[in-house]
Structure formats: C-alpha cells, structure tokens
Design a protein around this motif. Sequence first.
Motif, PDB file in Angstrom:
ATOM      1  N   PHE B  84       0.817  -1.222   0.000  1.00  0.00           N
ATOM      2  CA  PHE B  84       0.000   0.000   0.000  1.00  0.00           C
ATOM      3  C   PHE B  84       0.848   1.268   0.000  1.00  0.00           C
ATOM      4  N   LYS B  85       2.162   1.098  -0.113  1.00  0.00           N
ATOM      5  CA  LYS B  85       3.045   2.260  -0.047  1.00  0.00           C
ATOM      6  C   LYS B  85       3.188   2.955  -1.386  1.00  0.00           C
ATOM      7  N   GLY B  86       2.545   2.427  -2.421  1.00  0.00           N
ATOM      8  CA  GLY B  86       2.594   3.082  -3.723  1.00  0.00           C
ATOM      9  C   GLY B  86       3.659   2.489  -4.614  1.00  0.00           C
ATOM     10  N   THR B  87       4.115   3.296  -5.559  1.00  0.00           N
ATOM     11  CA  THR B  87       5.105   2.860  -6.531  1.00  0.00           C
ATOM     12  C   THR B  87       6.284   3.829  -6.464  1.00  0.00           C
ATOM     13  N   SER B  88       7.262   3.658  -7.320  1.00  0.00           N
ATOM     14  CA  SER B  88       8.382   4.600  -7.253  1.00  0.00           C
ATOM     15  C   SER B  88       7.919   6.024  -7.623  1.00  0.00           C
ATOM     16  N   GLN B  89       6.761   6.133  -8.308  1.00  0.00           N
ATOM     17  CA  GLN B  89       6.242   7.455  -8.669  1.00  0.00           C
ATOM     18  C   GLN B  89       5.112   7.912  -7.735  1.00  0.00           C
ATOM     19  N   ARG B 207       1.228  -1.129  -8.842  1.00  0.00           N
ATOM     20  CA  ARG B 207       1.945  -1.567  -7.639  1.00  0.00           C
ATOM     21  C   ARG B 207       2.534  -2.969  -7.803  1.00  0.00           C
ATOM     22  N   LEU B 208       1.949  -3.762  -8.726  1.00  0.00           N
ATOM     23  CA  LEU B 208       2.553  -5.077  -8.983  1.00  0.00           C
ATOM     24  C   LEU B 208       3.835  -4.954  -9.800  1.00  0.00           C
ATOM     25  N   LEU B 209       3.857  -3.929 -10.655  1.00  0.00           N
ATOM     26  CA  LEU B 209       4.997  -3.748 -11.555  1.00  0.00           C
ATOM     27  C   LEU B 209       6.181  -3.115 -10.825  1.00  0.00           C
ATOM     28  N   ASP B 210       5.880  -2.243  -9.893  1.00  0.00           N
ATOM     29  CA  ASP B 210       6.927  -1.363  -9.373  1.00  0.00           C
ATOM     30  C   ASP B 210       6.602  -0.955  -7.938  1.00  0.00           C
ATOM     31  N   PRO B 211       6.544  -1.918  -7.014  1.00  0.00           N
ATOM     32  CA  PRO B 211       6.140  -1.551  -5.654  1.00  0.00           C
ATOM     33  C   PRO B 211       7.245  -0.799  -4.930  1.00  0.00           C
ATOM     34  N   SER B 212       6.845   0.201  -4.151  1.00  0.00           N
ATOM     35  CA  SER B 212       7.844   0.911  -3.359  1.00  0.00           C
ATOM     36  C   SER B 212       7.761   0.409  -1.929  1.00  0.00           C
ATOM     37  N   SER B 274      12.767 -10.108  -2.366  1.00  0.00           N
ATOM     38  CA  SER B 274      12.974 -11.415  -2.966  1.00  0.00           C
ATOM     39  C   SER B 274      11.703 -12.267  -2.825  1.00  0.00           C
ATOM     40  N   TYR B 275      11.034 -12.127  -1.708  1.00  0.00           N
ATOM     41  CA  TYR B 275       9.784 -12.861  -1.501  1.00  0.00           C
ATOM     42  C   TYR B 275       8.723 -12.393  -2.502  1.00  0.00           C
ATOM     43  N   PHE B 276       8.677 -11.082  -2.703  1.00  0.00           N
ATOM     44  CA  PHE B 276       7.734 -10.515  -3.685  1.00  0.00           C
ATOM     45  C   PHE B 276       8.026 -11.076  -5.077  1.00  0.00           C
ATOM     46  N   ARG B 277       9.284 -11.036  -5.477  1.00  0.00           N
ATOM     47  CA  ARG B 277       9.680 -11.500  -6.819  1.00  0.00           C
ATOM     48  C   ARG B 277       9.283 -12.949  -7.037  1.00  0.00           C
ATOM     49  N   THR B 278       9.478 -13.752  -5.997  1.00  0.00           N
ATOM     50  CA  THR B 278       9.202 -15.185  -6.125  1.00  0.00           C
ATOM     51  C   THR B 278       7.708 -15.485  -6.218  1.00  0.00           C
ATOM     52  N   HIS B 279       6.913 -14.774  -5.427  1.00  0.00           N
ATOM     53  CA  HIS B 279       5.513 -15.207  -5.262  1.00  0.00           C
ATOM     54  C   HIS B 279       4.476 -14.329  -5.956  1.00  0.00           C
ATOM     55  N   TYR B 280       4.877 -13.178  -6.477  1.00  0.00           N
ATOM     56  CA  TYR B 280       3.905 -12.297  -7.134  1.00  0.00           C
ATOM     57  C   TYR B 280       4.084 -12.285  -8.651  1.00  0.00           C
ATOM     58  N   GLN B 281       4.510 -13.397  -9.201  1.00  0.00           N
ATOM     59  CA  GLN B 281       4.586 -13.489 -10.660  1.00  0.00           C
ATOM     60  C   GLN B 281       3.176 -13.567 -11.217  1.00  0.00           C
ATOM     61  N   PRO B 282       2.968 -13.055 -12.429  1.00  0.00           N
ATOM     62  CA  PRO B 282       1.595 -13.029 -12.958  1.00  0.00           C
ATOM     63  C   PRO B 282       0.924 -14.400 -12.976  1.00  0.00           C
ATOM     64  N   SER B 283       1.703 -15.458 -13.208  1.00  0.00           N
ATOM     65  CA  SER B 283       1.077 -16.779 -13.262  1.00  0.00           C
ATOM     66  C   SER B 283       0.593 -17.252 -11.892  1.00  0.00           C
ATOM     67  N   TYR B 304      -4.219  -4.601 -21.344  1.00  0.00           N
ATOM     68  CA  TYR B 304      -3.206  -3.570 -21.503  1.00  0.00           C
ATOM     69  C   TYR B 304      -2.423  -3.359 -20.205  1.00  0.00           C
ATOM     70  N   TYR B 305      -3.136  -3.140 -19.113  1.00  0.00           N
ATOM     71  CA  TYR B 305      -2.439  -2.774 -17.884  1.00  0.00           C
ATOM     72  C   TYR B 305      -1.778  -3.986 -17.202  1.00  0.00           C
ATOM     73  N   PHE B 306      -2.543  -5.055 -16.992  1.00  0.00           N
ATOM     74  CA  PHE B 306      -1.942  -6.215 -16.317  1.00  0.00           C
ATOM     75  C   PHE B 306      -1.020  -6.988 -17.255  1.00  0.00           C
ATOM     76  N   GLY B 307      -1.238  -6.778 -18.569  1.00  0.00           N
ATOM     77  CA  GLY B 307      -0.339  -7.401 -19.540  1.00  0.00           C
ATOM     78  C   GLY B 307       1.088  -6.879 -19.424  1.00  0.00           C
ATOM     79  N   ARG B 308       1.262  -5.755 -18.722  1.00  0.00           N
ATOM     80  CA  ARG B 308       2.614  -5.207 -18.545  1.00  0.00           C
ATOM     81  C   ARG B 308       3.461  -6.064 -17.610  1.00  0.00           C
ATOM     82  N   LEU B 309       2.838  -6.876 -16.778  1.00  0.00           N
ATOM     83  CA  LEU B 309       3.606  -7.700 -15.824  1.00  0.00           C
ATOM     84  C   LEU B 309       4.358  -8.784 -16.583  1.00  0.00           C
TER      85      LEU B 309
END
Lengths: 507, 600
Positions: B84-89, B207-212, B274-283, B304-309
Amino acid sequence: MNMPELRQSFNTARAVLAGALALIFPTLAAAAAPQLVDHPRDLDFPQLQFDAPQRSQFRRELSSGVPVYMAVSKEFPLVTIRFAFKGGSYLEADGKEGLAQLTGSLVRQGGTQSLSGRDLDEEFDFLAANVFSSITQTTANAQVNCLTSNLDEAFALFMDMVRTPGFDPERVETFRAQAIEAMKNRNDVPLAIAIRELNALAWGADHFEGKMPTEQSINGCTIDDMRALHARIFNPANLIISVVGDFDESAMTERLEHALAGWTFGSPVPPIPAPSNDIAPGVYHSEKDAPQGQILIAMRGLTRDDPDSVPVLIMNQILGGGGFTSRITNRVRTQEGLAYTAGSTFSNRVDYEGLFLAYAFSKSVTTPLATRLMFEEINRIREEPVTDEELQTVKNQLIETFPRRFESKGGTLITFVNDEMTGRDPNFWHTYRNKIRAVTKDDVLAMAKKHLRPEEMMILVVGKWDEIRRGNTDTEDDPDRIATMDDFFDGRSTMIPEKDPLTLEPR
Amino acid sequence: MTRRTRLFTAAAALTLASGILTPQASAQHVSPEVVMLSNGMKFLLLPRDEEPNIIAAGWLAKVGSADEHPGITGVTHFLEHMMFKGTSQVGTSDAKADAEFRRQLSEVRDRIREAVVEEQYTRYAHGDIDNPWDKSVDTPNIRTLREQLTALEDAHREVIIANEFDQIYTSEGGSGMNAGTGKDFTFYYINIPSNKLELWTWMESGRLLDPSLREFDAERDVVVEERRQNLESSPTGELDERFDSMFWVSSPYAWPVIGWMSDLFSYTEDQVRSYFRTHYQPSNLVGVIVGDFDIAEAKPLIEYYFGRLVDTGVPTPTVMTFEVPLMGALRFEGECDCQPQCEVRYQAVPFGHKDEAALTVLADILNGRTGRLYKSLVEDQKIAQFARAFLDASRHGGYFSFSAGVKGEAMPPELEAAWYEQAALLQDELVSDRELQKVKNQSAADAYRALGSNSSLLFQLAIYECMESWEAINNRPLAIQAVTAQDIQRVARTYLRDDNRAVALYTRRAPDPDAAPVAEITLDDALEGMPADQAAMLRQVIPMQIQGLQAESDVSALESMVNQARQAMANAPDDRKKFMQYMIQEIDKRIAELRAQEAN
C-alpha cells in the motif's frame, strides 16, 4: 528487485504489449487501447449520473396506516420481511437493566403460545428460514428471510412469534444464565473495559447509555416484565414494515393486511431521554494487564440534524475519520508506527448531542506519545486552515461514494425506514451532495474551533498504568518524541477502580 | 450503459413437496467469463445488474504464511502492508531522492540487524537480557544506529506523500480498500464507481509492476502493534497460537499468519523484495471483477495494464511438506483472562477432498439452535455457555474442531467428556432422515444467500480459484446434497479417533496479585527500604491509625479511602508502593468485616 531492473521490464512489457494488442485486437488497438499516463490524476473517466432514490417510490401504507416499504428483486427466490419498531432499552425501569436485550432475544427464542422454544426452532430450521429479533437502545427489530416457496408457512409462524411470543420458561432460564455467564468475561478484553468506562463517564450512571446490567438486575427480570415490554414495543403503533426480494406487491400487501388484522395499537412510546451528565475533563485510568494502552479521548458532540453536522463530517474526515487519508491515522500509524488502529469519529445522536471520540491503541511506553500526537492534530486543525487538496479529496470521496448508500435494495429500505422512524427530512439525501459541495476551508476551520475544545475533553486510558504513565523515557532515542502521561492536565489523573464483573462494584 | 447478468443461466427455485425441500440439480450456476493473459495471469469477470454503479474488484496472490519458513514468519502479511506504499512514482514528490533515502535506510537497517544478532542475541543467550529487540536494552552502538535511522526517516518524510496510493482511490470514490493475508493466499480488494475501472487497472498493475517499500520501519512497528492489538490483547490469542503450533506437526501451518514477534523485528528489504519477486509473478495471480460493468470494456483495460507484468518463467515454489499423522492424543493446558473452555481438534482433510462435504454436513448436524450440541450441552446438561463444531479445510491440510465454553461451575474436562459422547453417537448410529434433510435444506437456501452481494461473489470466486477452481462455487452445494447418513457415520469413524486429536483446555487465570495479594503484607515488609528514621516513626504511628479504622463503619467512606490510596500508589516512588499496598490491605480488611456484619 532494484529500480533499474523494474524500469527495464516496464519498457519491454510495453513494447511487447503494443505488438500483442495489435494482433489480438486489431480493431481495438486504434479505438480503445488506453494511453498509459504517468500518474492516475491524468486519467479521464466517463461521467456517471446518479440520482438518489425517493423515499416515496417505495413507501405504501396499509389500511391501518402502518407504513410498508417494498422493493422487488427477482435475482434469487428469496424474500425478507422486516418489522422495525420504535422503543428500546431506554424504556427499562431502574434495576431492570438487561430486560430489553433479554426480551428482544426471547421473542425469537421463547416459542409461541402453541409451540415451545425448541419446537419453533425446529420448524424454522426445517423450512431453512432465518429469523431473528432484537431490542437495541432505541429500536427493536424482527425479521424473517426464507425461500419464496416457504413464505406462507414461515411467515405464519413469524407472525405468531411477533404478536404472541411464548416466553417459554425453560428458554428464559437458559438465556438469563447465559447473560450472567457472558458478564463473567467483562474484564477480559481491554477495549471492552475502555468502552464500558467511557459510557459511564460520558453519559452518567442514570442514563440508559451509561447503565449496564448486573447479575442482580438480570435475575430481577421476570417473564411478566418481558411480556409487558414486548406489548409496549411490539405493536402496530410503533411499527414500520419493509419487504425486499422475490414477491408480488399486491399479494404481499394483502398478506400483510391479513396478518395485521385485529392487532391492537398501543400508545406510542415516550421520547428518548437526553443525558443530564456533563463530561468532566481530565485523565482517567483503569488497570488491565494488557500489552497495549487503550486510549479514548472524548467530548460531547452534536445532534444528527444539527446544520453543522455536514461541515463537521468533512472536518472530521480530514482529522481522523477518513482512514489512511486522514491526519491522525497518517501521523500516529503511518509516519510514527505507534498503532495499528488510530482515528476519530463524531458519533451523532438523533435526540441529543452525541460524542466526539479520538482513539488509538499503542504499546504501554508509547501510549503518552500517541495521545500527544492526537492532541497535536486536534490543535492543528483548530489553528490552521486545511489544504485545498485535503478538502477536495474528502468532498470527492463523500460525493463519489454516495451511490453506495443505495447500492442494494435491502440497504436502501433500511435507510428509508430508519429515516422515517427518526423523523429525518425526506429531502435530506437529495440536498446532501450540494451541502457537501458548499463547504469551504473557512467552514472547516470554524467547525474545528467550535466543536473541538481540548480543554473539555476527557482522556481515558486502560492498561498497565505504571508503565503507561512513565511513557517512553527509557526507550526513545529522540528527545522530541519523549512523552509521559504527566504531560496532560498537569499530571493529575483519576483512577477508576477495577470492577467486579457481576456487580460492577469496585473490588 | 446496458449490461447483462451472467450470474444465472438456470435459476430454478427449490420446490416444496410434502414437507421435504427438493433442491434441483442446477439451482444456481455462476458463470464468469475467464480471461487468460499471455503472461499467465487469470481473470474472472462477472457482470451483475443488481447493484448499479458499483464494481467490486480484487486480485489474489497464491501466497500465504504456508510459503514462509522460520526466520521470515509473517513476511507474507508484512509484504501485504508494504504493497500500500505506492510505486516509485506514486507516494513521493521526488522519485530520485526517495530512492536514495530508501537505499540509505536499508543500509542502516541492515547494520542494526547485524549488530542485534552479534551483540544482543549473545546477551540474550547468556540470560543478560529478556528480548534482543527491546530498545530499552540497546547497546550504545545500536542506539547510535537507531538515532541515524530516525534522522534519515525524518528527512525522508520531506519527499514522501504519505498514503498517496490510498488518497488517489479515496478522492475518486474508491471505498473499502483493504487486503487480507491467510495461510494460503493474499487478497487485495476495493469497491469502485462503475466508470473508474481504468483507475483500478492502473493502480493495481502499477503496484505489482513497481512496488515501493518506503516507510519500512514505521510499517514494521505498525504490524507489531497489530499483533499486540489483535492477537495478544485477545483473551485466548496467545494460547490459541501456541495450540495451533502444537497441532501442526510438520505442516507450515504451524506458525501464526502474523508471524512470531522476533521475526517481525528482523526482516530486511532484500528479504521482502525477494519474496515478492518469487511469489507475485503473474502466473501466481488471479484477478476478479464483479458488478456493474461490460466485459467488452473491461477486457482491453485488463490486457493492456496487467499485460505489462512480466512472467519470469521460473516456476513459483509450492509447499512440499505435508502433514504427518499425530499417532497419539496431544494435550495442552493453559490459563488466561478468559472464560474456561475446551477445544478438541482432529486432523481432517484439505479443501477439495472427497470427504469434505460429509464432514461439513456432520458439523451442520451438530451446530445451530436445533443442532445436537446446543440441545445436549447447553439445554439438557446445562454445562456449556456455547458449543460448536466446524471443518477448517485449507489448501494443504485441514482439521475438524469441537469447542465449547463452560457455564456455571462446570469445568472444561466435563465439556470434553460430553463431546466424546456426541462423537460416539455419530459413530454408532446413523443420523435421522429428518436431521439430514434439515441441514440440506438450510445449505441449499444458504447457497443462494451467499451469492447476494458483489463482495461475497468476489471473495468466493477468488478464494475458490486459489484453493482449487472457481467452479467450486457451483459444485460444492451439489456435493452437500449428495451426502448420505452412511457417509456421515463413515467420516465420524475415520476422523474422530482418539489417536488423531489434540485437546486444549483453558482455565481462568487467578486475579492479578496487586488486586488481591496472595500473601499478607506485614508492617515490616511495608517499611523495608525506607530510611531508618522514617520507618521508626511510621512503625509507631501506623498501628494506631489501623486501630482507628475500627471506629469507621461507613463502607463507602472506606472505599473512597482505598481509591485515594490506589491513586496515591500509582504516583508514589517505588520504595513507598509496598507501604501503600499495606494500607489498602488493612482498609480492605475492615470493609470485609463490615460487609460480613451486614450479611448477618
């Protein structure tokens, strides 16, 4: 995942996607493919038109004058009939505390004139009908929800139950014993202690909001008392009916006419009394071995129909009522990490002024700091205008979420029944969004100055007082963040003794 | 906008025939449109007319505390908070400065962790301190590092737009935004106005693409407070946690979802990322949208939007360890500020197991006002305040539980014995036709009730899809209707076995010794530690004062003295506390004396 990597995958994904989109949606690619914007503030949304429904769209009257609200929904073969009555625990005589709650449960649980409590349950359960009844502080309700195909049988039993409940002596005994058993747990949950003591301090021991049942008062509630209270509340003079679900309107009207025939109107219940108690400002504390201090800051608030209630709502959304997008939550939780729950509310009453309440639960040593930060925010909103952005966010929020109040037919009818029961202006919801739009920053400042008066507030703390009082002197590395409970009201405080759970006498 | 309801392709009512409700095979059928993105993320889209202008939307990550290991327990839930902390932007006024602050903060944080492990864990092991993470026992080195961290956090705040992620939704009419973490899944959901679906796709894919992970340490403290508030402040919270942990022998369900306190204090940003990378893959994600929207409008936005993952192609690890048999009866006895109570818990089945429906019906036969437990334990024997049973069937295992709280003078072992009688009855005799039909009638009606709101549909579709398949929403009510009396007897015999159970017995903790001293305090105890001259003076004066209490016969006056003394005690220096306790004790004695006289 570091930032450069992210940026990389972001760009790649965009490139891949543009190609994929063109392949999969050749027609969409040009017409409907969204433009990626850097910030959601740059998104455009189609206009959404919403007009609040009118009370009169749903309202009918039976020949006896009893109001009936109806809304048909054919989504499921289910129907809900709800009887709402004026009257509540404010009608309890002194020494009979708990009578309303017992009576409310036992209308449902105590059977009918011809069926024992157990037999009535058996009938309802076999019909898969969900039926309940209750009496709260100011209203009473009885409701049946069942499959349309079972309505004849379930509603006939329901009417017997509502008009002539059995108060089966065995069930009465079971419920009395359960009420007393539940009392034994009164000192187990720290927040429950805090709410109990807040009510006693805020409303006074002579007002129904400040009173609590005891073992003695529950044992003093006789079946005759229950019959008398039932007769006083559960009669057509106090009744508003609502029906929602899969039914036919004219058949339902006929059904209700028939079911209410010959039911005697009682005299309307007396008005709801206002408290005579004033809140005495100061620090109060009650001991409980618990990992956190429960902090409740309270002062007298305002009535529901006070013209200030809309601008005060906006002011409080900014102060602590708007979840993460409010100052107290932001400061105490997000920035300082002192609590999981922190905020404020104006809890308005219809018949008298309600309460302003600010709250947070924090480990003992940071209880004083959390308290101080809440007061800093209360003072700040009294002294400086809020920002344009804060005001706009809250106004948008209240306007944009307004349709949710009417999102379900059941919820819509409950709103209208409650409005009629409490004499609310039928135009209230139609002018509501315009009243929100009209509020200015000056109004917010004026409301804060008028309705938040720190010198009139009480601070109630439940927890390990010795640790709480001392605060974070030993644990805080930043001198500006050191706070103790002696920082408030010149270090004076009043101890509220622990109470025996069955008698509520100090022990 | 015109819409069509996909909810029911066949809606036939239950029909009433000679007192028996006969549910038809296709009483309800929920049929969302399934959309599979090329990156492996699945969407379930269910337009519904009944609640105009509103959409309930959410996405679920198939990751829960079962995917953790000791050392990072609770990290799934902590990551949920950080999402919930947003993204880098979103969430900062200066993305570059923000990133630099986060880098520096991580460095100091890691040094604190290193120092605590080196210095404090050693002191803890030697018995010199009780808690390596307690700030009041920080070494000077750690204290200095903490000061650096606080100063950096304060400076960082200059470029943070706090809670901007929430503020954007709030300003656009989003409501009820929240998320929940369980043993098997993490679910993020919100209600939004019908015209703002693009906002949801922007925000959630963003936030899935670029969580801060900004405000890391403050959020850690928030979760620590959450643990104190929701678990430790609950009367049975800590005992329940220990009992759970004993019951699950090999399964990763053994630790609490919120995590052990020591782990909460120790996470690093690297661990969380690392936990995020492992478990929040689109699949590993499922999106669900229910409410007032058009599929044709929603699909391109999702694509369009979720396809970016990006699908990394690395398979998400799955839970490998399954639960071993208990091979004996476990017993746990504890005390708390709680109603005395009892739980008997049996190893049972995971979600989707062929015996799940029969165990569910078995619990229904026991529950409710007309169920066996209320009739027997509450009404006939009058030993229970409440009694209930349920099946908890999770993704990797499940249990069947009986629990009850005492009434009157009954003790928890009586509840336990009463339960064994009920269990034996289920094993020895077939349940009656009417009992079975009654719970099936209720289950059929409840199947409709469960479909009556956007959010209920949203939750069921997402969670069923995670557990097994969203189609469970249609299949489970049918499986319930197929259960026979023989099935119930069979599962009662299979699972409710003595060597397959754990029993928890809780009794009420005796009152706090401050409130009711166990041993009487003597005047000598009370004066210990005081300066000698003062003690000598008090030793003469006090007995006279105590004697004087005999002259007071007004109980309320005495009680107000006790109250004053208690207040004074709270403010008294430590070496006077014992003395104040002594005075309270003596006044209390006089009160008791007067009360006894009154009673006679």
